[in-house]
Write a protein that holds these residues in place. Sequence first.
Motif, PDB file in Angstrom:
ATOM      1  N   SER A  71       0.843  -1.193   0.000  1.00 45.39           N
ATOM      2  CA  SER A  71       0.000   0.000   0.000  1.00 45.39           C
ATOM      3  C   SER A  71       0.879   1.245   0.000  1.00 45.39           C
ATOM      4  O   SER A  71       1.909   1.289   0.668  1.00 45.39           O
ATOM      5  CB  SER A  71      -0.928   0.004   1.219  1.00 45.39           C
ATOM      6  OG  SER A  71      -0.179  -0.009   2.418  1.00 45.39           O
ATOM      7  N   ILE A  72       0.462   2.265  -0.756  1.00 51.10           N
ATOM      8  CA  ILE A  72       1.207   3.523  -0.871  1.00 51.10           C
ATOM      9  C   ILE A  72       0.411   4.615  -0.158  1.00 51.10           C
ATOM     10  O   ILE A  72      -0.719   4.924  -0.545  1.00 51.10           O
ATOM     11  CB  ILE A  72       1.442   3.921  -2.339  1.00 51.10           C
ATOM     12  CG1 ILE A  72       2.045   2.753  -3.126  1.00 51.10           C
ATOM     13  CG2 ILE A  72       2.333   5.159  -2.404  1.00 51.10           C
ATOM     14  CD1 ILE A  72       3.399   2.309  -2.634  1.00 51.10           C
ATOM     15  N   ILE A  73       1.003   5.192   0.879  1.00 51.31           N
ATOM     16  CA  ILE A  73       0.336   6.204   1.702  1.00 51.31           C
ATOM     17  C   ILE A  73       0.931   7.571   1.410  1.00 51.31           C
ATOM     18  O   ILE A  73       2.156   7.736   1.419  1.00 51.31           O
ATOM     19  CB  ILE A  73       0.507   5.867   3.201  1.00 51.31           C
ATOM     20  CG1 ILE A  73      -0.163   4.532   3.523  1.00 51.31           C
ATOM     21  CG2 ILE A  73      -0.048   6.980   4.086  1.00 51.31           C
ATOM     22  CD1 ILE A  73       0.146   4.006   4.911  1.00 51.31           C
ATOM     23  N   ASP A  74       0.070   8.539   1.136  1.00 48.65           N
ATOM     24  CA  ASP A  74       0.504   9.922   0.957  1.00 48.65           C
ATOM     25  C   ASP A  74       0.834  10.478   2.337  1.00 48.65           C
ATOM     26  O   ASP A  74      -0.058  10.834   3.103  1.00 48.65           O
ATOM     27  CB  ASP A  74      -0.614  10.736   0.287  1.00 48.65           C
ATOM     28  CG  ASP A  74      -0.179  12.157  -0.059  1.00 48.65           C
ATOM     29  OD1 ASP A  74       0.662  12.719   0.668  1.00 48.65           O
ATOM     30  OD2 ASP A  74      -0.696  12.703  -1.056  1.00 48.65           O
ATOM     31  N   LEU A  75       2.124  10.552   2.666  1.00 47.91           N
ATOM     32  CA  LEU A  75       2.525  10.922   4.015  1.00 47.91           C
ATOM     33  C   LEU A  75       2.152  12.359   4.342  1.00 47.91           C
ATOM     34  O   LEU A  75       1.809  12.688   5.482  1.00 47.91           O
ATOM     35  CB  LEU A  75       4.026  10.700   4.206  1.00 47.91           C
ATOM     36  CG  LEU A  75       4.549  10.836   5.640  1.00 47.91           C
ATOM     37  CD1 LEU A  75       3.794   9.928   6.595  1.00 47.91           C
ATOM     38  CD2 LEU A  75       6.040  10.548   5.697  1.00 47.91           C
TER      39      LEU A  75
END
Length: 313
Positions: A71-75
């Motif tokens: 999963s890619i999270i927009d930090l």
Amino acid sequence: MVGLLDGIDKRTNLAGHNRIELLLFRLENGQRFGINVFKVQEAIQCPVFTQVPRSHSVVCGIANLRGKTVSIIDLSMAVGGAPHPRDGSGYVIITEYNRSTHGFLVASVEQIIHLEWSQIYPAPKGVGAGSYMTAVTQYNKELVEIVDVEKVLTEVIGVDEHLSDSLVVDSPAEAHHVLVVDDSSVARHQVKQVLDALKVTCTLAKDGQEAWEQLQAWLKEGKDLPSYLSLVISDIEMPRMDGYTLTTRMRADPRTADLYILLHSSLSGVFNQSMVEKVGADKFLAKFVPDELATLVKDCLTEHRSHSTASAA
């Protein structure tokens, strides 16, 4: 930035001397942040990812990286900032936290720097419980914030904090006291919940230095720590003094040398087991599985009770 964990022996020695390597990066607002290199598998240019319907608003999507779906999270969004443009720009920092792999989308990745934990300071008082900052430092006269990633993941991915009914204690068999050391307010709360369910009282410390000062204060009060303190549960990564250094100091002092020390960290892997042996801790447990922590705590309390009974005989 690929291959960040090459040279494991070198980094083991750094950690054993209260030192840390930070990977510096920036978010949308231009602010510089840092993350412990030990939690980073690699940093890559933003990959192609697939959006997932009804996922959390800060989850950009999922990507297939080296045969694993991540999963890619927009930090930036996750900590309350502006979203990163969904135009393929930026970088993704692949991390391992709490036994799982996640990617954090950031604006840019800069460099790795070497610091002592004494150069890392707790988040300033007054930032509020809603802050995502767990610590701060300075590099080239610029503030570097260290993000409380455990808090981000708890809010975005969720953590099962439920303790099995079979482990919950109705009433304490006898008085026990535990010292909990962690710079993350989320982690301290999680550990305290487990101890509360076991009817075990605890003292909370925000870093290794505060924990060491608390131990010294108890000694000045005349407490026999091996009898009074059943267990020390300590994080590893902490400002001012890390868990490895705290353990080393405790083992070097005859008055605290025999205390049971559990290192409880979101760091995981073979490295931690080697460091447990090197600094003299009793056990390492990766965060955060409530049943595992509760079982280990109960075993430790039983051992402490048996040891105290034998000493008194």
